[in-house]
Design a protein around this motif. Structure first.
Motif, PDB file in Angstrom:
ATOM      1  N   ASN B  40       0.835  -1.204   0.000  1.00 44.31           N
ATOM      2  CA  ASN B  40       0.000   0.000   0.000  1.00 44.31           C
ATOM      3  C   ASN B  40       0.870   1.255   0.000  1.00 44.31           C
ATOM      4  O   ASN B  40       2.085   1.175   0.211  1.00 44.31           O
ATOM      5  CB  ASN B  40      -0.942  -0.001   1.199  1.00 44.31           C
ATOM      6  CG  ASN B  40      -0.210  -0.073   2.510  1.00 44.31           C
ATOM      7  OD1 ASN B  40       0.011  -1.163   3.037  1.00 44.31           O
ATOM      8  ND2 ASN B  40       0.211   1.061   3.035  1.00 44.31           N
ATOM      9  N   CYS B  41       0.231   2.387  -0.185  1.00 48.87           N
ATOM     10  CA  CYS B  41       0.927   3.677  -0.211  1.00 48.87           C
ATOM     11  C   CYS B  41       1.699   3.882   1.093  1.00 48.87           C
ATOM     12  O   CYS B  41       1.226   3.538   2.167  1.00 48.87           O
ATOM     13  CB  CYS B  41      -0.103   4.795  -0.404  1.00 48.87           C
ATOM     14  SG  CYS B  41       0.572   6.448  -0.205  1.00 48.87           S
ATOM     15  N   CYS B  42       2.917   4.454   0.998  1.00 50.73           N
ATOM     16  CA  CYS B  42       3.745   4.654   2.192  1.00 50.73           C
ATOM     17  C   CYS B  42       3.270   5.857   2.997  1.00 50.73           C
ATOM     18  O   CYS B  42       3.719   6.078   4.107  1.00 50.73           O
ATOM     19  CB  CYS B  42       5.197   4.832   1.801  1.00 50.73           C
ATOM     20  SG  CYS B  42       5.512   6.411   0.994  1.00 50.73           S
ATOM     21  N   GLY B  43       2.389   6.661   2.398  1.00 50.67           N
ATOM     22  CA  GLY B  43       1.911   7.839   3.118  1.00 50.67           C
ATOM     23  C   GLY B  43       2.625   9.117   2.735  1.00 50.67           C
ATOM     24  O   GLY B  43       2.145  10.210   3.006  1.00 50.67           O
ATOM     25  N   ALA B  44       3.800   8.967   2.147  1.00 45.33           N
ATOM     26  CA  ALA B  44       4.606  10.115   1.715  1.00 45.33           C
ATOM     27  C   ALA B  44       4.693  11.169   2.814  1.00 45.33           C
ATOM     28  O   ALA B  44       4.759  10.825   3.991  1.00 45.33           O
ATOM     29  CB  ALA B  44       4.043  10.683   0.419  1.00 45.33           C
ATOM     30  N   THR B  45       4.700  12.437   2.444  1.00 46.86           N
ATOM     31  CA  THR B  45       4.710  13.456   3.499  1.00 46.86           C
ATOM     32  C   THR B  45       3.281  13.873   3.828  1.00 46.86           C
ATOM     33  O   THR B  45       3.056  14.583   4.791  1.00 46.86           O
ATOM     34  CB  THR B  45       5.505  14.712   3.087  1.00 46.86           C
ATOM     35  OG1 THR B  45       5.030  15.117   1.809  1.00 46.86           O
ATOM     36  CG2 THR B  45       6.977  14.438   3.027  1.00 46.86           C
ATOM     37  N   ALA B  46       2.333  13.419   3.021  1.00 50.70           N
ATOM     38  CA  ALA B  46       0.956  13.876   3.235  1.00 50.70           C
ATOM     39  C   ALA B  46       0.319  13.233   4.454  1.00 50.70           C
ATOM     40  O   ALA B  46      -0.251  13.923   5.299  1.00 50.70           O
ATOM     41  CB  ALA B  46       0.131  13.585   1.983  1.00 50.70           C
ATOM     42  N   ILE B  47       0.432  11.901   4.541  1.00 53.16           N
ATOM     43  CA  ILE B  47      -0.242  11.234   5.659  1.00 53.16           C
ATOM     44  C   ILE B  47       0.365  11.604   7.017  1.00 53.16           C
ATOM     45  O   ILE B  47      -0.383  11.871   7.962  1.00 53.16           O
ATOM     46  CB  ILE B  47      -0.293   9.701   5.434  1.00 53.16           C
ATOM     47  CG1 ILE B  47      -1.046   9.374   4.139  1.00 53.16           C
ATOM     48  CG2 ILE B  47      -0.962   8.996   6.608  1.00 53.16           C
ATOM     49  CD1 ILE B  47      -2.512   9.790   4.085  1.00 53.16           C
ATOM     50  N   PRO B  48       1.695  11.681   7.159  1.00 58.01           N
ATOM     51  CA  PRO B  48       2.215  12.151   8.451  1.00 58.01           C
ATOM     52  C   PRO B  48       1.687  13.538   8.819  1.00 58.01           C
ATOM     53  O   PRO B  48       1.543  13.861   9.992  1.00 58.01           O
ATOM     54  CB  PRO B  48       3.730  12.193   8.250  1.00 58.01           C
ATOM     55  CG  PRO B  48       4.006  11.380   7.064  1.00 58.01           C
ATOM     56  CD  PRO B  48       2.768  11.293   6.242  1.00 58.01           C
ATOM     57  N   SER B  49       1.399  14.349   7.796  1.00 54.98           N
ATOM     58  CA  SER B  49       0.863  15.673   8.101  1.00 54.98           C
ATOM     59  C   SER B  49      -0.551  15.579   8.657  1.00 54.98           C
ATOM     60  O   SER B  49      -0.985  16.423   9.416  1.00 54.98           O
ATOM     61  CB  SER B  49       0.829  16.539   6.841  1.00 54.98           C
ATOM     62  OG  SER B  49       2.115  16.617   6.285  1.00 54.98           O
ATOM     63  N   ILE B  50      -1.263  14.526   8.228  1.00 51.13           N
ATOM     64  CA  ILE B  50      -2.636  14.373   8.697  1.00 51.13           C
ATOM     65  C   ILE B  50      -2.660  13.648  10.029  1.00 51.13           C
ATOM     66  O   ILE B  50      -3.308  14.072  10.983  1.00 51.13           O
ATOM     67  CB  ILE B  50      -3.470  13.579   7.655  1.00 51.13           C
ATOM     68  CG1 ILE B  50      -3.477  14.328   6.324  1.00 51.13           C
ATOM     69  CG2 ILE B  50      -4.894  13.366   8.149  1.00 51.13           C
ATOM     70  CD1 ILE B  50      -3.940  13.494   5.156  1.00 51.13           C
ATOM     71  N   ASN B  51      -1.896  12.555  10.108  1.00 47.15           N
ATOM     72  CA  ASN B  51      -1.897  11.766  11.328  1.00 47.15           C
ATOM     73  C   ASN B  51      -0.623  10.941  11.391  1.00 47.15           C
ATOM     74  O   ASN B  51      -0.462   9.960  10.673  1.00 47.15           O
ATOM     75  CB  ASN B  51      -3.125  10.845  11.324  1.00 47.15           C
ATOM     76  CG  ASN B  51      -3.278  10.106  12.636  1.00 47.15           C
ATOM     77  OD1 ASN B  51      -2.289   9.781  13.294  1.00 47.15           O
ATOM     78  ND2 ASN B  51      -4.500   9.853  13.019  1.00 47.15           N
ATOM     79  N   VAL B  52       0.295  11.344  12.256  1.00 49.03           N
ATOM     80  CA  VAL B  52       1.609  10.722  12.327  1.00 49.03           C
ATOM     81  C   VAL B  52       1.483   9.226  12.632  1.00 49.03           C
ATOM     82  O   VAL B  52       2.113   8.387  11.996  1.00 49.03           O
ATOM     83  CB  VAL B  52       2.481  11.416  13.390  1.00 49.03           C
ATOM     84  CG1 VAL B  52       3.786  10.683  13.567  1.00 49.03           C
ATOM     85  CG2 VAL B  52       2.749  12.860  13.003  1.00 49.03           C
ATOM     86  N   GLU B  53       0.625   8.926  13.580  1.00 48.34           N
ATOM     87  CA  GLU B  53       0.497   7.532  14.016  1.00 48.34           C
ATOM     88  C   GLU B  53       0.036   6.632  12.859  1.00 48.34           C
ATOM     89  O   GLU B  53       0.582   5.559  12.641  1.00 48.34           O
ATOM     90  CB  GLU B  53      -0.505   7.476  15.180  1.00 48.34           C
ATOM     91  CG  GLU B  53      -0.490   6.177  15.959  1.00 48.34           C
ATOM     92  CD  GLU B  53       0.610   6.139  17.002  1.00 48.34           C
ATOM     93  OE1 GLU B  53       1.496   7.018  16.963  1.00 48.34           O
ATOM     94  OE2 GLU B  53       0.588   5.244  17.847  1.00 48.34           O
ATOM     95  N   PHE B  54      -0.959   7.112  12.127  1.00 46.24           N
ATOM     96  CA  PHE B  54      -1.479   6.351  10.987  1.00 46.24           C
ATOM     97  C   PHE B  54      -0.395   6.115   9.944  1.00 46.24           C
ATOM     98  O   PHE B  54      -0.287   5.037   9.362  1.00 46.24           O
ATOM     99  CB  PHE B  54      -2.682   7.093  10.387  1.00 46.24           C
ATOM    100  CG  PHE B  54      -3.303   6.420   9.192  1.00 46.24           C
ATOM    101  CD1 PHE B  54      -3.609   5.059   9.202  1.00 46.24           C
ATOM    102  CD2 PHE B  54      -3.607   7.154   8.047  1.00 46.24           C
ATOM    103  CE1 PHE B  54      -4.200   4.445   8.095  1.00 46.24           C
ATOM    104  CE2 PHE B  54      -4.192   6.547   6.940  1.00 46.24           C
ATOM    105  CZ  PHE B  54      -4.489   5.187   6.969  1.00 46.24           C
ATOM    106  N   SER B  55       0.462   7.148   9.752  1.00 48.30           N
ATOM    107  CA  SER B  55       1.501   7.021   8.733  1.00 48.30           C
ATOM    108  C   SER B  55       2.481   5.906   9.106  1.00 48.30           C
ATOM    109  O   SER B  55       2.979   5.197   8.239  1.00 48.30           O
ATOM    110  CB  SER B  55       2.239   8.350   8.563  1.00 48.30           C
ATOM    111  OG  SER B  55       3.159   8.548   9.602  1.00 48.30           O
TER     112      SER B  55
END
Lengths: 682, 285, 176
Positions: B40-55
């Motif tokens: 699945n997607c690694c989250g890039a810099t976008a997901i850590p910006s939304i939710n660090v834990e989820f990333s």
């Protein structure tokens, strides 16, 4: 042969049923004297002399206050007997309310001490060193040269070993030193010209060191022009004065040091200035804290860079240059503030920030640095960037520490024996450490330490010294050569020798500080410390616990350093705690072994508490560390045999932090009374 | 030893040419890659910006999948993905509490990760594991060009995941040298290209791209090679816009290092998807 | 206090910063920020929480880790910025373009498990993630990409989408 027990009433402060006490303690061999104020009154002491006693128990106040007084009193009546002090004041009278229990505690402690004294051999031991007059100094920097000068005045003939070709260390490169207002060279020459008997050997390194205080034999290798010369010396003492070096900041790549010629370090600039070289650059930027105060490189403040940076900046400014200083904090300690003041008035531009980018074009450097007071990133064009790089320990310290068998700290500086009271000593007696070899120091500090060391050496070497305790002895017949004592000895005072009967441990008497680590850890009982031998300790513990008639008993091992002092402090503050704490003084917690702890429990103690010095503050370096480990093991054992492991605990305090100990005493007592009575023999 | 491959979304999408050239040139070197199944997607810099834990969990799922299929090494060509995977992997390996926390979450989806996977960037793999000498032996058509290697940020920073100096890295230059090129030394090797803000703040990002292109050009580079799809898309796709915006002659062909490597190994342009580059027409070899 | 919240999420302690300014000096994006990284940390330290959350700094941070690499205190502004973005987003303090970007990104991850770039860009334009001038500027580029065959219309979706959604639901309330 009889033991005298002298009990002081201390003007009513120590208030026990003395008649009963006398009855319970006295027997054929034990004579009891209850007197008042024995610290002032000479009468009781003459009486002791008349009664012809051979050993003495003094039940009075803390030895911290009056051990010396009592010693003098005995000397005055020419009575030379071994004695031991039981503290009935700070450890009983001041801290307990219940009269009956106080009586029990006092009685038990006196009786236990009498038992211990019964088979004590100890006589006062005076040691005398008859050394030759050489002292070896490693490093010919300002500290090394100064200590040589002082030692010469005291009648020594020092030998200085310098690894470089030039002598003088870092100071020699400075064009002007604060606060002496002369060049480093001049300053050093003023010392060197006084040296008449000192031998300075350059290009030389120490390759091996053997022996003990008073008699170290040192091998030095001197390399010059492809020739190697090996020299041997016998010296009573060795002084480490290896100093510091400037770090070359190649690793901070974006500053381009080593890649662009007009990026240099501050000491490289100093050298240019000292040689009176013409500095062609007109705009100069100096950056402080390069590599210092940086978790990635050296997390300490290098302490001296601010000062010599300002000296150089002032000099260049006076030559009409435009000088910028990039800083985070200017740390011109104490009077050196005048340098900062002068620099400001001369119009040196201070920019609070750090150079973050360097680009070079045709010899001009473009620096970008955030001016953190203005919140802007400035681009500054200069001709020269000078980096005040961190001061670090020389790499050779690692080898040297192995050769000398002394410890280094995490930054490869030499470790002091004890940061409060033994600043110039190392774990090995007769090996001293001065100046910047323990961390960056000002010239003034180096000189003070050099003087102190010279005096210390003179007193240690020339004056006979009264040993506070006899050294450890190892019975060769019992020794099995397991090397445990060799490994645990914090002062490296045990050597392993090969005999016809295999490998054996032997005590280097002069280096032994009588902490008892070897005794506590010897598996066969070969190592013994008079006054604290295995037998004497067990005897003491058994008598103490059994004699005290009370409900709950806590065997309290207290080291004679911070532990004892903190307990005294609680007494002085008149804080009250339970009478259950029965005191077992030891020289250092290193002396407490597993046997002692289980002896206490099997004799009827419900709990065991160890009180020692603060973390990293042990006066014998490792005692509290060993004890912590021991407590861990003992807890595991109790757990395994189904006894509550909370019964054993350790606390590490300083006397200044006595209240922490007091709280611990209250808390631990509460815990012990909440537990059921421990069945003896379980 | 099985070599895993984590391609990442970008290599599946716009920057497919990187994946094609990577697989082809690795094959030519005799290295086969096995794609992690259902990554699945690694989250890039976008997901850590939304939710660090989820990333962290997005990454951990991929690592757990790799571990389950027995992949000890996972090649991660995209620097962004490499950064996330390597960092979370580092944290799991070095922080027991963190590891337990992550595994508590993973338990909910029937997975567990014990930290037995090594995340490697292809540049790192070629230089440190495969060996420069082996590459040299296989070169058929040396690339006789002045080549600027652009490393970008996320392959060399932060410290925990970096295999070399973040200020002046050398690994890609070593590959360039091995295939006959002349490495160009310039100051913007690891300066940011602004990939993560090209959408939200394209004005600022364009300026960063311009600085990089200019520095390469000023130092005499004839080609730029990159090792990251995001850097490539910035330097390559956005190049025309940059040139127009700043009105400067800073046109320069931008290739994946795998494309250049493939060419030197004798593969043809079509196989390496060279024509998909927007700066393809400028390439003169 | 915002600083402790940041520490909790990111593991980085803003209070440990001694304000040397190496981060701001090294920051490639500083020229478009309201406050440089150092100043933002300072505001955090002294409790100007509103200013911190409303500043454009955290949204501009390109996550290049330059500041992290050079920080003498070994603390990471990049990771602090991630944490701040988490908090700001929870409070709905977010520039319009960023909101469109992050929401679309998250939607893709939760719907497909992966990012489908071509579709992503289309959706972004529809959601107002791009200015009109930018769209005009980029239209040529779009045509070129189309011609090159780079735009891929097939949607890639993973089998484990359910798991991804589950993980998201488990963590979405970690930040308060």
């Amino acid at each position: 042969m009889s033991i005298g027990v002298i009990i002081c009433r201390c003007n009513g402060v120590i208030d026990l049923d003395f008649d009963k006490l006398r009855d319970e303690i006295s027997d054929n061999d034990v004579k009891v004297f209850v007197r008042n104020a024995i610290c002032i009154d000479k009468e009781p002491w003459s009486e002791l002399k008349k009664n012809n006693i051979s050993k003495l128990v003094i039940a009075a106040c803390s030895p911290q206050f009056h051990e010396r007084t009592f010693r003098n009193m005995l000397k005055n009546v020419t009575l030379s007997v071994p004695f031991s002090i039981v503290n009935l004041k700070e450890h009983v009278a001041f801290v307990h309310r219940d009269k009956k229990l106080s009586y029990e505690k006092s009685k038990a402690m006196i009786k236990a001490t009498i038992e211990k004294m019964k088979n004590i051999k100890e006589e006062t031991i005076v040691e005398e060193i008859k050394p030759n007059k050489n002292v070896l100094i490693i490093g010919a920097g300002v500290s090394g040269l100064k200590v040589a000068e002082c030692l010469e005045r005291l009648g020594f003939e020092p030998i200085i070993i310098e690894k470089n070709e030039r002598i003088g260390g870092i100071i020699e490169r400075l064009p002007k030193i604060y606060p002496y207002n002369v060049s480093g060279k001049e300053f050093l020459n003023n010392i060197i010209k006084n040296l008449r008997k000192t031998k300075i050997i350059t290009n030389a390194e120490v390759s091996s060191v053997l022996g003990k205080f008073g008699n170290y034999s040192v091998t030095v290798i001197r390399r010059e022009n492809n020739t190697i010369e090996i020299m041997n010396f016998r010296v009573p003492c060795i002084i480490i004065a290896t100093g510091i070096e400037e770090w070359k900041p190649f690793d901070i790549t974006y500053l381009k040091y080593g890649r662009v010629p007009n990026v240099i370090t501050q000491l490289e600039l100093s050298e240019k200035l000292m040689r009176n070289e013409d500095i062609k650059a007109n705009r100069i930027f100096m950056q402080l804290c390069v590599g210092s105060r940086d978790e990635k490189f050296y997390n300490y403040c290098s302490k001296m860079c601010c000062i010599y940076t300002l000296e150089n900046a002032i000099e260049l400014r006076k030559r009409g240059k435009e000088v910028f200083i990039g800083y985070m904090d200017i740390r011109t300690i104490w009077k050196a503030e005048e340098l900062f003041n002068e620099a400001r008035k001369l119009g040196i531009k201070f920019i609070r920030g750090k150079v973050a980018n360097v680009t070079e074009k045709n010899g001009v450097l473009k620096l970008s640095v955030e001016n953190t007071l203005e919140n802007v990133v400035e681009d500054i064009e200069v001709d020269l960037l000078v980096l005040s790089s961190a001061l670090k320990a020389p790499d050779t310290n690692k080898d040297l520490s192995q050769i000398l068998d002394v410890e280094l700290d995490e930054h490869n500086f030499f470790k002091k024996l004890y940061y409060k009271l033994r600043e110039i000593e190392t774990r090995k007696r007769g090996i001293y450490v001065i100046g910047s070899s323990t961390g960056p120091k000002s010239i003034e500090d180096c000189i003070i330490e050099a003087k102190a060391t010279a005096k210390k050496i003179a007193t240690e070497v020339f004056l006979p010294r009264l040993r506070p305790r006899a050294p450890s002895v190892i019975d060769e017949k019992l020794c099995i050569g397991c090397q445990i004592c060799y490994k645990v000895c914090p002062h490296r005072a045990i050597e392993m020798i090969i005999t016809g009967d295999g490998e054996k441990a032997r005590v280097l008497v002069e280096n032994c500080k009588s902490c008892g680590a070897c005794v506590a850890n010897c598996p066969t009982g070969a190592a013994q410390l008079e006054g604290y031998t295995t037998e004497q300790m067990l005897q003491y513990i058994e008598t103490l616990i059994k004699e005290a008639k009370m409900d709950k008993k806590i065997a309290t091992f207290v080291c004679y350093e911070c532990g004892y002092a903190a307990l005294d402090m609680i007494g002085i503050k008149r804080l009250k705690y339970s009478e259950s704490y029965l005191i077992i003084p030891v020289p250092c917690l290193a002396r407490v072994g597993m046997l002692d702890i289980f002896k206490a429990l099997s004799s009827g103690a419900d709990g065991v508490l160890l009180i020692g010095c603060l973390e990293n503050g042990c006066h014998y370096l490792k005692g509290n560390e060993y004890a912590t480990y021991l407590v861990g093991i003992c807890k595991d054992i109790l757990d395994a045999i189904g006894v509550e492991k909370e019964r054993i605990d350790i606390i590490k305090v300083t006397n200044a932090d006595y209240y922490k100990l007091y709280e611990k005493l209250v808390e631990f007592h509460k815990k012990i009374i909440s537990l059921p009575k421990l069945e003896v023999g379980k | 030893m099985k070599l895993g491959l984590y391609p990442g979304c970008s290599l599946e999408g716009l920057e497919n040419s990187y994946l094609v050239s990577l697989v082809k040139s690795f094959e030519a070197l005799g290295i086969n890659l096995e794609e992690i199944k259902d990554w699945n997607c690694c989250g890039a810099t976008a997901i850590p910006s939304i939710n660090v834990e989820f990333s962290y969990l997005l990454v951990a799922r991929n690592l757990a999948l790799a571990e389950n299929s027995g992949l000890n090494i996972v090649i991660t060509p995209c620097s962004e993905c490499y950064n996330r995977l390597a960092y979370v992997n580092y944290k799991i390996k070095n922080d027991e509490a963190f590891k337990n926390r992550i595994n508590n979450y993973l338990k909910e989806i029937g997975l567990r990760y014990d930290g037995n996977v090594e995340v490697k960037h292809p540049v790192d793999f070629l230089v440190k594991s495969f060996g420069i000498d082996k590459i040299k032996q296989k070169v058929k058509k040396p690339i006789n060009k002045r080549v600027a290697s652009y490393y970008g940020c996320l392959f060399v920073r932060p410290r925990e995941i970096s295999i070399e100096s973040a200020e002046n890295p050398r690994t890609m230059d070593q590959i360039v040298e091995a295939i006959g090129g002349k490495p160009v030394n310039y100051g913007f090797k690891t300066k940011c290209c602004g990939a993560s803000i090209i959408i939200t703040r394209s004005d600022a990002a364009l300026k960063l791209i311009r600085n990089i292109l200019k520095s390469c050009k000023d130092n005499g580079a004839e080609l730029i090679v990159t090792s990251c799809p995001l850097c490539h898309s910035n330097l390559d796709m956005q190049q025309e816009i940059v040139v127009k915006t700043f009105n400067e002659d800073i046109k320069i062909p931008v290739l994946y290092f795998t494309q250049l490597l493939g060419l030197s190994l004798g593969l043809n342009e079509k196989d390496l998807a060279l024509d998909k580059n927007l700066t393809y027409e400028m390439i003169k070899l | 206090m915002l600083a402790s919240q940041v520490q909790k999420i990111s593991g980085e302690n803003p209070l440990a910063c001694y304000q040397c300014g190496n981060c701001t000096g090294s920051c490639p994006m500083e020229f478009v920020m309201d406050y440089g990284p150092r100043r933002l940390i300072h505001l955090l330290q002294i409790g100007y929480d509103d200013e911190v959350l409303k500043s454009n700094t955290i949204w501009i941070c390109a996550s290049c880790y330059n500041c992290t690499y050079r920080c003498p205190r070994k603390i990471s502004f990049t990771r602090m910025a991630f944490a701040l973005k988490n908090i700001a987003m929870k409070k709905n303090i977010i520039p319009k373009k960023c909101k469109a970007f992050y929401e679309t990104f998250l939607k893709h991850v939760l719907n497909y498990g992966r990012l489908n770039e071509s579709l992503f860009i289309n959706e972004l334009v529809l959601k107002g993630g791009k200015d009109f001038s930018e769209i005009v500027r980029d239209i040529n580029l779009g045509i070129k990409l189309w011609r090159k065959g780079k735009l891929k219309m097939k949607i890639s979706k993973i089998d484990g989408v359910k798991d991804i959604v589950k993980l998201y639901n488990l963590t979405k309330d970690v930040i308060k």
